[in-house]
Each structure stands twice: as C-alpha cells, then as structure tokens.
Design an enzyme around this catalytic site. Sequence first.
Site, PDB file in Angstrom:
ATOM      1  N   GLY A 192       0.834  -1.188   0.000  1.00  0.00           N
ATOM      2  CA  GLY A 192       0.000   0.000   0.000  1.00  0.00           C
ATOM      3  C   GLY A 192       0.871   1.241   0.000  1.00  0.00           C
ATOM      4  O   GLY A 192       1.352   1.666   1.047  1.00  0.00           O
ATOM      5  N   SER A 239       1.216   4.846   0.153  1.00  0.00           N
ATOM      6  CA  SER A 239       0.328   5.918   0.601  1.00  0.00           C
ATOM      7  C   SER A 239       0.776   7.300   0.156  1.00  0.00           C
ATOM      8  O   SER A 239       0.037   8.263   0.289  1.00  0.00           O
ATOM      9  CB  SER A 239       0.253   5.899   2.131  1.00  0.00           C
ATOM     10  OG  SER A 239       1.519   6.213   2.686  1.00  0.00           O
ATOM     11  N   GLY A 240       2.010   7.387  -0.344  1.00  0.00           N
ATOM     12  CA  GLY A 240       2.564   8.701  -0.651  1.00  0.00           C
ATOM     13  C   GLY A 240       3.359   9.255   0.515  1.00  0.00           C
ATOM     14  O   GLY A 240       3.762  10.418   0.500  1.00  0.00           O
ATOM     15  N   GLY A 241       3.609   8.410   1.536  1.00  0.00           N
ATOM     16  CA  GLY A 241       4.413   8.803   2.683  1.00  0.00           C
ATOM     17  C   GLY A 241       5.765   8.114   2.666  1.00  0.00           C
ATOM     18  O   GLY A 241       6.001   7.189   1.888  1.00  0.00           O
ATOM     19  N   ASP A 262       7.228   6.182   4.959  1.00  0.00           N
ATOM     20  CA  ASP A 262       7.316   4.835   5.532  1.00  0.00           C
ATOM     21  C   ASP A 262       6.998   3.750   4.494  1.00  0.00           C
ATOM     22  O   ASP A 262       7.740   2.781   4.355  1.00  0.00           O
ATOM     23  CB  ASP A 262       6.368   4.706   6.727  1.00  0.00           C
ATOM     24  CG  ASP A 262       6.700   5.688   7.841  1.00  0.00           C
ATOM     25  OD1 ASP A 262       7.898   5.965   8.034  1.00  0.00           O
ATOM     26  OD2 ASP A 262       5.763   6.176   8.491  1.00  0.00           O
ATOM     27  N   SER A 263       5.913   3.912   3.768  1.00  0.00           N
ATOM     28  CA  SER A 263       5.570   2.919   2.748  1.00  0.00           C
ATOM     29  C   SER A 263       6.555   2.961   1.587  1.00  0.00           C
ATOM     30  O   SER A 263       6.810   1.939   0.939  1.00  0.00           O
ATOM     31  CB  SER A 263       4.140   3.124   2.252  1.00  0.00           C
ATOM     32  OG  SER A 263       3.980   4.383   1.625  1.00  0.00           O
ATOM     33  N   MET A 301      -4.417   3.630  -2.602  1.00  0.00           N
ATOM     34  CA  MET A 301      -5.849   3.617  -2.293  1.00  0.00           C
ATOM     35  C   MET A 301      -6.383   5.040  -2.190  1.00  0.00           C
ATOM     36  O   MET A 301      -5.848   5.839  -1.425  1.00  0.00           O
ATOM     37  CB  MET A 301      -6.099   2.925  -0.942  1.00  0.00           C
ATOM     38  CG  MET A 301      -5.821   1.469  -0.896  1.00  0.00           C
ATOM     39  SD  MET A 301      -6.064   0.835   0.806  1.00  0.00           S
ATOM     40  CE  MET A 301      -4.464   1.216   1.527  1.00  0.00           C
ATOM     41  N   CYS A 351      -9.984   1.166  10.210  1.00  0.00           N
ATOM     42  CA  CYS A 351      -9.458   1.275   8.856  1.00  0.00           C
ATOM     43  C   CYS A 351      -8.534   0.101   8.550  1.00  0.00           C
ATOM     44  O   CYS A 351      -8.588  -0.475   7.452  1.00  0.00           O
ATOM     45  CB  CYS A 351      -8.708   2.595   8.689  1.00  0.00           C
ATOM     46  SG  CYS A 351      -7.955   2.816   7.060  1.00  0.00           S
ATOM     47  N   GLY A 361       3.526   0.225   5.608  1.00  0.00           N
ATOM     48  CA  GLY A 361       4.640   0.892   6.264  1.00  0.00           C
ATOM     49  C   GLY A 361       4.482   1.002   7.772  1.00  0.00           C
ATOM     50  O   GLY A 361       5.091   1.865   8.396  1.00  0.00           O
ATOM     51  N   CYS A 410      -7.322   8.475   9.779  1.00  0.00           N
ATOM     52  CA  CYS A 410      -6.749   7.677   8.706  1.00  0.00           C
ATOM     53  C   CYS A 410      -7.403   7.996   7.362  1.00  0.00           C
ATOM     54  O   CYS A 410      -8.622   7.890   7.216  1.00  0.00           O
ATOM     55  CB  CYS A 410      -6.948   6.200   9.043  1.00  0.00           C
ATOM     56  SG  CYS A 410      -6.295   5.059   7.824  1.00  0.00           S
TER      57      CYS A 410
END
Length: 410
Positions: free
Chosen positions: A20, A22-24, A26-27, A46, A113, A137, A213
């Site tokens: 996943g 996320s655009g952060g 960590d992922s 997502m 979530c 992440g 979230c």
Amino acid sequence: MAYYQNKEVKFMEKKKVVIGLSGGVDSSVAAYVLKEQGYEVIGLFMKNWHDTTGLLESDCPWLEDRFDAMSVAKKLDIPFHFVDLSEQYRARVVDYMFSEYEKGRTPNPDVLCNREIKFDVFLDKAFELGADYVATGHYCRKETIMKDGQEYHRLLAGSDTNKDQSYFLCQLSQQQLSKALFPVGDIVKPEVRRIANELNLITAHKKDSQGICFVGKVDLPVFLQQKLTSKKGKVFLIDNDSDLYKRDWQQAIDNPTDEVLEELSKPFMFHPKYGKKVGEHGGAHFYTIGQRKGLNIGGFPEPLFIIGTNIDYNQIYVGMGKQTPGLYRQVLKVDKDELHWIRPDEKLKVGESRRLQIRIRYRQPLQEGIIHRREDGMYVVFDQPQRGIAPGQFAAWYVEDELIGSGVIS
C-alpha cells in the site's frame, strides 16, 4: 546504499507482494526494503476519501499523495496501480464514526481502517493482482511460530519504541496476519528518513500524516455535522471534592468479585445537581472525555476538561485542572461480544485472570494490570488509575512486546 543487501532471502521462488503506497516516507522505504529482500513488488495506491468538509488547511489531499506514490514507484522501478475504495471506507469506517459519536462514544477510526480496509478490502484487490502477501509501512513486526503443531502469527511492537504502531492493528485476525508483511518494523524512523534521502525519494522529507486515517486533521464538530445536528446544551462544572469520586478502587485488587468489578467499571454518573452551570455547548456528541479545547469557557484558575457527557439530555460535565478526579478510573469493562484475540491460543476462559500490560490509546506507555474473564465479558484492573478512559476506545493487551488481544471499552 542497500539496507538489506547482505540479508539472506529465505525463499527459492520469488513471491509477489502488493504494498500500500500511501505517498508517505514509511511505505516508500518499505517498498524499497521488499525489493532488496528479493520480492516482486507492486505498488497500489488507495483513494479512500476526497471530501474536504471539516479539513484543516486542506490537510492530506489525496491527489498530492497519489502523485508522490507514483513518483516513488517510478524511482524504485515497480508497477503502480490505483484503486478507489472510498465507498467501502465511508460505509465501514466513517459511518461507524458517526454512529459512535451519536451514541456519545469515542471511536478509533484508524483501528477500523486497518481491520476493514487495509487488511480486508485492500487485501482482496491485492489478490486480484496476483499477490502472495500485502505490505504496509506500519512500525510493527510479525513472527510466525509453531505451538502444539499449530502455526500462529505473532504481532510484535516495532523496534522503534517512539513509533510503535501495533496498537492500530489490535483487531487483526490470524488470517489477516498470515498475509501481512511489515518491512520497516525493525527499522527506526531516523534510519527510514536516511534511506529515503539516499535514494532521493520525493517523500524523504515529507511530514507524517496526522488526524483520521485517510482523512487528515479535521475540525471534528464541523466534520461530524455532515450527519449530526448541532444542538445547544448546558455545561456543568463538577467540584473536584464531589462525593461522586468516593470509590474504593482497592476492592478491585483485593476482592475482584463479579459484583465489585461490575460496579467499579461503570463510568461516573454525573448529574446537574452535583455541579453548577458554567457555559453552553453546540452538541454533546461533538465532545469526548479528556478534551480541553473547543469549550471556549474561561475565567477559571485552571483549564476545564470534559469528564462526562449525557447524550440523552445533551449535557456536558467538566472538571477543573489536569488532576481532576473525574478524569481518572482504575477499572474498565469490555463486553463479551467485543472481545478479540489475535492469539486465540492465549484466550482466557471464564473465571481465569492474568497479569498483562495494557494500553487504551496510541502512544500511551504500557500500563500494568490484571485482566479478569467473566461470563459477561472481561474486566481490566489497572495497578494505577488511568486518565481519560472513554467508551468506544480500544483497550489492547500485551505479553511483553506481543499484542495478543483487544476489545472495545463499554
């Protein structure tokens, strides 16, 4: 540069993992780690929320996050896919939030979530892409063990104690964990940032997301007014020396009978006769126990904190100062229908008790206490009074660094 370049890949056949993205940061780093471990990695973004009602400063815009996720996928040379799960997210998470607040309870949408979206609907989408596993992440770890000939998956706290996110996964099942990977669970946050910076990822210096979230930071009353109506009501101040607080908590430790546990687990029963009116509010369902901001009532030696709400009569009760006894309780209850065991082999039978460590919110240090399994549910008796216990929150219990179960506080 490769963080895992010397780590042995423990499988002969390349497995496919959908992460996943996320655009952060960590992922992003999690995807890189998976590639270094030898997995075939696919990025899946997502879209779960796009309504800006109640958002503060347009926080967490999904279009920007999607662009960053695409950039990371391109940089890491992995396929990128997009899926719109906003309908499922609204039905399973946001509507749940509205329903809980309407009842005067304090939900945790992040926990829902993960249980309902990231490791359920998202999991199904990942399988459609041929995934063997899904990854996120999250700062937590998974370990698989054999016990009495049965395979069990352990959910462990992240190595970075400042970022441990195991609490948010407290409702996952063995089936969900069997398909989950947490690539950054044994890496500390500064190292994650360093890796992202060395890789020149667009997310390297991006701020961590905050708030609900996939929604972001919100003005909660404004957000909730999408479905909940404003209604003017009264605010009552309860004296800190009120007779309401004269409970013998020690009984729950010395004599934990069914009757004692049931009585001491009940929230304080506030009534206007115990206090005085000090202001008005716009709807009791917009507020939660422990809240300080949003009341806009001044003129007191110390700040006022919400210690109770009455939804039926639209009343809010407050206490003065951080140490107001209305904020502290030592016993809570989880109804039997709300009990969840990540490790079913650790499940307590009716009549059994066990000393464990417990937390009732993210980032709270683990608290010592004893859990008592009874016919009607489970009672948690803490060694020390706990601040801000609120119905609707999740209590999670641990054995050292392993989260073995959780439940919704009644």
